[in-house]
Design an enzyme around this catalytic site. Structure first.
Site, PDB file in Angstrom:
ATOM      1  N   ASN A  23      37.030 142.309 -43.459  1.00 38.99           N
ATOM      2  CA  ASN A  23      36.285 142.700 -42.250  1.00 38.99           C
ATOM      3  C   ASN A  23      35.339 143.817 -42.671  1.00 38.99           C
ATOM      4  OD1 ASN A  23      37.610 145.390 -41.861  1.00 38.99           O
ATOM      5  ND2 ASN A  23      39.405 144.094 -41.584  1.00 38.99           N
ATOM      6  N   GLY A  31      46.094 138.280 -42.810  1.00 35.01           N
ATOM      7  CA  GLY A  31      45.649 137.075 -43.527  1.00 35.01           C
ATOM      8  C   GLY A  31      45.473 137.264 -45.023  1.00 35.01           C
ATOM      9  N   ASP A  33      43.176 138.848 -46.516  1.00 37.33           N
ATOM     10  CA  ASP A  33      42.816 140.249 -46.784  1.00 37.33           C
ATOM     11  C   ASP A  33      44.086 141.063 -47.042  1.00 37.33           C
ATOM     12  OD1 ASP A  33      40.766 142.627 -44.827  1.00 37.33           O
ATOM     13  OD2 ASP A  33      41.212 142.503 -46.967  1.00 37.33           O
ATOM     14  N   TYR A 124      39.339 134.747 -37.453  1.00 39.67           N
ATOM     15  CA  TYR A 124      37.971 134.680 -36.895  1.00 39.67           C
ATOM     16  C   TYR A 124      37.667 133.345 -36.226  1.00 39.67           C
ATOM     17  CZ  TYR A 124      36.635 139.243 -38.847  1.00 39.67           C
ATOM     18  OH  TYR A 124      36.528 140.598 -39.110  1.00 39.67           O
TER      19      TYR A 124
HETATM   20  N1  APR Z   1      45.541 132.626 -50.072  1.00 40.44           N
HETATM   21  C1  APR Z   1      44.533 131.807 -49.668  1.00 40.44           C
HETATM   22  N2  APR Z   1      44.167 131.671 -48.373  1.00 40.44           N
HETATM   23  C2  APR Z   1      44.868 132.377 -47.455  1.00 40.44           C
HETATM   24  C3  APR Z   1      45.919 133.258 -47.802  1.00 40.44           C
HETATM   25  C4  APR Z   1      46.249 133.362 -49.181  1.00 40.44           C
HETATM   26  N3  APR Z   1      47.223 134.176 -49.610  1.00 40.44           N
HETATM   27  N4  APR Z   1      46.409 133.809 -46.650  1.00 40.44           N
HETATM   28  C5  APR Z   1      45.692 133.279 -45.644  1.00 40.44           C
HETATM   29  N5  APR Z   1      44.778 132.417 -46.113  1.00 40.44           N
HETATM   30  C6  APR Z   1      43.817 131.582 -45.398  1.00 40.44           C
HETATM   31  C7  APR Z   1      44.133 131.258 -43.972  1.00 40.44           C
HETATM   32  O1  APR Z   1      45.039 130.164 -43.905  1.00 40.44           O
HETATM   33  C8  APR Z   1      42.752 130.871 -43.476  1.00 40.44           C
HETATM   34  O2  APR Z   1      42.520 129.486 -43.732  1.00 40.44           O
HETATM   35  O3  APR Z   1      42.597 132.293 -45.342  1.00 40.44           O
HETATM   36  C9  APR Z   1      41.796 131.692 -44.346  1.00 40.44           C
HETATM   37  C10 APR Z   1      41.062 132.794 -43.613  1.00 40.44           C
HETATM   38  O4  APR Z   1      41.929 133.360 -42.644  1.00 40.44           O
HETATM   39  P1  APR Z   1      42.013 134.954 -42.443  1.00 40.44           P
HETATM   40  O5  APR Z   1      42.677 135.556 -43.601  1.00 40.44           O
HETATM   41  O6  APR Z   1      42.599 135.160 -41.076  1.00 40.44           O
HETATM   42  O7  APR Z   1      40.482 135.433 -42.465  1.00 40.44           O
HETATM   43  P2  APR Z   1      39.329 135.289 -41.376  1.00 40.44           P
HETATM   44  O8  APR Z   1      39.554 134.160 -40.449  1.00 40.44           O
HETATM   45  O9  APR Z   1      38.082 135.319 -42.197  1.00 40.44           O
HETATM   46  O10 APR Z   1      39.464 136.634 -40.531  1.00 40.44           O
HETATM   47  C11 APR Z   1      39.183 137.852 -41.168  1.00 40.44           C
HETATM   48  O11 APR Z   1      41.285 138.762 -40.563  1.00 40.44           O
HETATM   49  O12 APR Z   1      42.837 139.477 -42.057  1.00 40.44           O
HETATM   50  C12 APR Z   1      41.845 139.891 -41.218  1.00 40.44           C
HETATM   51  O13 APR Z   1      40.978 141.862 -42.255  1.00 40.44           O
HETATM   52  C13 APR Z   1      40.700 140.510 -41.980  1.00 40.44           C
HETATM   53  O14 APR Z   1      39.649 141.289 -39.994  1.00 40.44           O
HETATM   54  C14 APR Z   1      39.585 140.315 -41.000  1.00 40.44           C
HETATM   55  C15 APR Z   1      39.892 138.946 -40.414  1.00 40.44           C
END
Ligand code: APR
Length: 169
Positions: A23, A31, A33, A124
């Site tokens: 973010n 997630g 991140d 997101y």
């Molecule tokens: N490895 C690969 N992909 C992953 C992992 C992992 N360890 N963990 C989660 N994912 C995948 C999720 O299944 C999803 O398909 O990453 C993709 C993106 O999801 P999010 O992590 O929720 O990211 P996003 O939708 O871009 O939202 C970003 O979420 O975690 C917070 O700080 C981050 O505020 C930001 C927001």
């Protein structure tokens, strides 16, 4: 340029650079991140804090690079995906920019094997099929680039993996 598809955890992938779906604060989150910061350790947040002090927040679509701490990857490229708000606020273009700016930044740093999560498709709420099409199209624009060796799409969830398999294989 080879495009690969893996179902798994991006924090375990040994490549030049893994991309984080961050973010704008760059201060971590849930997630992928959360997983990257948790497994990579404090070095990543230290570098993110330095970036914040020198450049401020990272706008959606932009990308920054840090060390990777304890991760098997050499570097982490943090990009900020668009929050889905219905599709009328340039979300598609911003998402494409995430992929392309991350690849540009990797190439600038001599990193030629890059792994991506499915940016914006979790918290997101970007529709997964739309996001997959945008991601693949954005990456394909680098087809023929002399240095880029491999782009790996790492799908953590079954739904994304099925969508990418359909589109790629
Ligand atoms: N490895 C690969 N992909 C992953 C992992 C992992 N360890 N963990 C989660 N994912 C995948 C999720 O299944 C999803 O398909 O990453 C993709 C993106 O999801 P999010 O992590 O929720 O990211 P996003 O939708 O871009 O939202 C970003 O979420 O975690 C917070 O700080 C981050 O505020 C930001 C927001």
């Amino acid at each position: 340029m080879k495009i690969s598809l893996i179902k798994g955890d991006i924090t375990e992938i040994e490549v030049d650079a893994i991309v984080n779906a961050a973010n704008s604060s760059l201060m971590g989150g849930g997630g992928v991140d959360g997983a990257i910061h948790r497994k990579g350790g404090p070095q990543i947040l230290d570098d993110c804090m330095e970036i914040r002090q020198t450049c401020g927040e990272c706008p959606p679509g932009q990308a920054v690079i840090t060390r990777a701490g304890d991760l098997p990857a050499q570097k982490v490229i943090h990009t900020v995906g668009p929050i889905w708000q219905g599709g009328q606020l340039n979300e598609a273009e911003t998402l494409a920019n995430c992929y392309q700016n991350a690849i540009r930044l990797a190439l600038e740093h001599g990193l030629y094997r890059i792994a991506f999560p499915n940016i914006s498709t979790g918290v997101y709420r970007f529709p997964k099929k739309k996001a997959a099409v945008i991601a693949i199209e954005a990456v394909n624009e680098f087809e023929g680039h002399p240095d880029l060796e491999e782009v790996i799409f790492v799908c953590f969830d079954e739904e994304n993996y099925g969508l990418y398999k359909e589109l790629l294989l």
